[in-house]
Design a protein around this motif. Structure first.
Motif, PDB file in Angstrom:
ATOM      1  N   VAL A 139       0.856  -1.185   0.000  1.00 12.20           N
ATOM      2  CA  VAL A 139       0.000   0.000   0.000  1.00 12.20           C
ATOM      3  C   VAL A 139       0.897   1.242   0.000  1.00 12.20           C
ATOM      4  N   GLU A 140       0.458   2.289  -0.696  1.00 13.25           N
ATOM      5  CA  GLU A 140       1.179   3.564  -0.612  1.00 13.25           C
ATOM      6  C   GLU A 140       0.270   4.612   0.012  1.00 13.25           C
ATOM      7  N   MET A 141       0.889   5.541   0.697  1.00 20.19           N
ATOM      8  CA  MET A 141       0.114   6.651   1.275  1.00 20.19           C
ATOM      9  C   MET A 141       0.984   7.907   1.265  1.00 20.19           C
ATOM     10  N   ARG A 142       0.322   9.058   1.367  1.00 22.07           N
ATOM     11  CA  ARG A 142       1.083  10.305   1.432  1.00 22.07           C
ATOM     12  C   ARG A 142       1.993  10.244   2.648  1.00 22.07           C
ATOM     13  N   ALA A 143       3.216  10.711   2.450  1.00 23.77           N
ATOM     14  CA  ALA A 143       4.224  10.552   3.505  1.00 23.77           C
ATOM     15  C   ALA A 143       3.812  11.241   4.801  1.00 23.77           C
ATOM     16  N   ASN A 144       2.972  12.268   4.686  1.00 26.59           N
ATOM     17  CA  ASN A 144       2.562  12.976   5.913  1.00 26.59           C
ATOM     18  C   ASN A 144       1.269  12.416   6.513  1.00 26.59           C
ATOM     19  N   ASN A 145       0.809  11.284   6.007  1.00 23.12           N
ATOM     20  CA  ASN A 145      -0.422  10.676   6.534  1.00 23.12           C
ATOM     21  C   ASN A 145      -0.056   9.765   7.720  1.00 23.12           C
ATOM     22  N   PHE A 146       0.230  10.405   8.840  1.00 25.16           N
ATOM     23  CA  PHE A 146       0.726   9.646  10.003  1.00 25.16           C
ATOM     24  C   PHE A 146      -0.348   8.740  10.589  1.00 25.16           C
ATOM     25  N   ALA A 147      -1.628   9.137  10.461  1.00 21.87           N
ATOM     26  CA  ALA A 147      -2.706   8.281  10.970  1.00 21.87           C
ATOM     27  C   ALA A 147      -2.716   6.952  10.224  1.00 21.87           C
ATOM     28  N   ALA A 148      -2.635   7.030   8.892  1.00 19.47           N
ATOM     29  CA  ALA A 148      -2.650   5.799   8.097  1.00 19.47           C
ATOM     30  C   ALA A 148      -1.405   4.960   8.390  1.00 19.47           C
ATOM     31  N   ARG A 149      -0.255   5.613   8.511  1.00 20.92           N
ATOM     32  CA  ARG A 149       0.975   4.859   8.803  1.00 20.92           C
ATOM     33  C   ARG A 149       0.832   4.101  10.114  1.00 20.92           C
ATOM     34  N   SER A 150       0.276   4.783  11.104  1.00 20.87           N
ATOM     35  CA  SER A 150       0.090   4.157  12.405  1.00 20.87           C
ATOM     36  C   SER A 150      -0.902   2.989  12.302  1.00 20.87           C
ATOM     37  N   PHE A 151      -1.982   3.216  11.539  1.00 24.67           N
ATOM     38  CA  PHE A 151      -2.987   2.169  11.330  1.00 24.67           C
ATOM     39  C   PHE A 151      -2.332   0.921  10.720  1.00 24.67           C
ATOM     40  N   TYR A 152      -1.572   1.114   9.634  1.00 28.95           N
ATOM     41  CA  TYR A 152      -0.974  -0.053   8.969  1.00 28.95           C
ATOM     42  C   TYR A 152       0.076  -0.734   9.851  1.00 28.95           C
ATOM     43  N   GLU A 153       0.799   0.065  10.613  1.00 30.07           N
ATOM     44  CA  GLU A 153       1.793  -0.541  11.520  1.00 30.07           C
ATOM     45  C   GLU A 153       1.118  -1.471  12.530  1.00 30.07           C
ATOM     46  N   THR A 154      -0.036  -1.062  13.045  1.00 33.94           N
ATOM     47  CA  THR A 154      -0.729  -1.935  14.013  1.00 33.94           C
ATOM     48  C   THR A 154      -1.149  -3.251  13.354  1.00 33.94           C
ATOM     49  N   LEU A 155      -1.265  -3.230  12.010  1.00 36.17           N
ATOM     50  CA  LEU A 155      -1.671  -4.441  11.290  1.00 36.17           C
ATOM     51  C   LEU A 155      -0.482  -5.241  10.767  1.00 36.17           C
ATOM     52  N   GLY A 156       0.710  -4.865  11.158  1.00 32.55           N
ATOM     53  CA  GLY A 156       1.881  -5.649  10.774  1.00 32.55           C
ATOM     54  C   GLY A 156       2.517  -5.228   9.462  1.00 32.55           C
ATOM     55  N   PHE A 157       2.056  -4.112   8.874  1.00 31.75           N
ATOM     56  CA  PHE A 157       2.730  -3.600   7.678  1.00 31.75           C
ATOM     57  C   PHE A 157       4.024  -2.918   8.118  1.00 31.75           C
ATOM     58  N   ARG A 158       5.045  -3.007   7.265  1.00 34.82           N
ATOM     59  CA  ARG A 158       6.330  -2.383   7.570  1.00 34.82           C
ATOM     60  C   ARG A 158       6.730  -1.440   6.444  1.00 34.82           C
ATOM     61  N   HIS A 159       7.444  -0.368   6.829  1.00 38.41           N
ATOM     62  CA  HIS A 159       7.939   0.611   5.854  1.00 38.41           C
ATOM     63  C   HIS A 159       8.831  -0.099   4.836  1.00 38.41           C
ATOM     64  N   GLN A 160       8.551   0.130   3.548  1.00 33.81           N
ATOM     65  CA  GLN A 160       9.379  -0.503   2.515  1.00 33.81           C
ATOM     66  C   GLN A 160      10.161   0.524   1.718  1.00 33.81           C
ATOM     67  N   GLN A 161       9.540   1.669   1.414  1.00 31.51           N
ATOM     68  CA  GLN A 161      10.190   2.620   0.502  1.00 31.51           C
ATOM     69  C   GLN A 161       9.625   4.022   0.668  1.00 31.51           C
ATOM     70  N   TYR A 162      10.487   4.997   0.496  1.00 35.72           N
ATOM     71  CA  TYR A 162      10.071   6.406   0.445  1.00 35.72           C
ATOM     72  C   TYR A 162      10.164   6.818  -1.015  1.00 35.72           C
ATOM     73  N   ILE A 163       9.071   7.313  -1.610  1.00 40.08           N
ATOM     74  CA  ILE A 163       9.076   7.590  -3.043  1.00 40.08           C
ATOM     75  C   ILE A 163       8.824   9.075  -3.273  1.00 40.08           C
TER      76      ILE A 163
END
Ligand SMILES: CC(C)(COP(=O)(O)OP(=O)(O)OC[C@H]1O[C@@H](n2cnc3c(N)ncnc32)[C@H](O)[C@@H]1OP(=O)(O)O)[C@@H](O)C(=O)NCCC(=O)NCCS
Length: 166
Positions: free
Chosen positions: A112-136
């Motif tokens: 999944v990709e999201m805007r880099a400043n979308n900290f809510a979504a990043r936090s949401f995905y982290e709780t689900l076991g997603f990990r940072h893969q790339q900064y684009i």
């Protein structure tokens, strides 16, 4: 506050307008133009490799997820829950549903990709076991950067096998 009952179902034509408007207001907000307009959402509904899932509350679209299923990868293209229904577990329920479907289809990872400043979504995905893969850089309209996150599903699959405690 009690959680309003919802059900997950596949999107129908009657959901198209609301999905497009939610995309504009909750995801594409502040970007130039409107890329997920109703015509594009309608195309996603018809595409064989795309799943458009809806969280339905009394016949209204409370949340949706558009996911493309490849051979080994599932990609979450668009995902949102209406503000009034956020933090009630609907987002997690939709991702769980999609991950079960992906496992059944033999998929081995989710992206999944999201805007880099979308900290809510990043936090949401982290709780689900997603990990940072790339900064684009410049991912959105050559202006805004994105974060790509990834979740491997093999571990999840192993934990579903009888006797496994991964
Ligand atoms: C991201 C989004 C889909 C989450 O949906 P949701 O239904 O509210 O998520 P859930 O209620 O299932 O949240 C599960 C957990 O994720 C984390 N989480 C969710 N929203 C969060 C936020 N705004 N800030 C920090 N953590 C958050 C929390 O750990 C939460 O558990 P908790 O409520 O018990 O603390 C929703 O915030 C949204 O639609 N945002 C706007 C659109 C968007 O950014 N889409 C994603 C782009 S890829």
């Amino acid at each position: 506050m009690p959680v309003t009952p919802y059900r997950l179902r596949l999107a129908e034509n009657g959901d198209i307008q609301e999905i497009a408007v939610m995309s504009r207001c909750l995801i594409e907000v502040g970007l130039r133009g409107w890329t997920w307009h109703p015509t594009r959402v309608a195309r996603a509904l018809r595409a064989r490799e795309t799943c458009v899932l809806v969280a339905d509350i009394r016949g209204r679209t409370a949340g949706f997820a558009i996911t493309e299923f490849g051979d080994t990868r599932a990609h979450l293209s668009l995902f949102a829950v209406k503000p009034a229904h956020q933090r009630h577990g609907i987002g997690v329920a939709m991702i769980d549903w999609l991950i079960e479907s992906a496992l059944t289809a033999g998929i081995d990872h989710f992206t999944v990709e999201m805007r880099a400043n979308n900290f809510a979504a990043r936090s949401f995905y982290e709780t689900l076991g997603f990990r940072h893969q790339q900064y684009i850089n410049g991912y959105y309209q050559n202006i805004e950067p994105a974060i790509r996150m990834r979740r491997d599903l093999q571990q999840h699959a192993a934990s579903r096998e009888p006797g496994k405690t991964v």
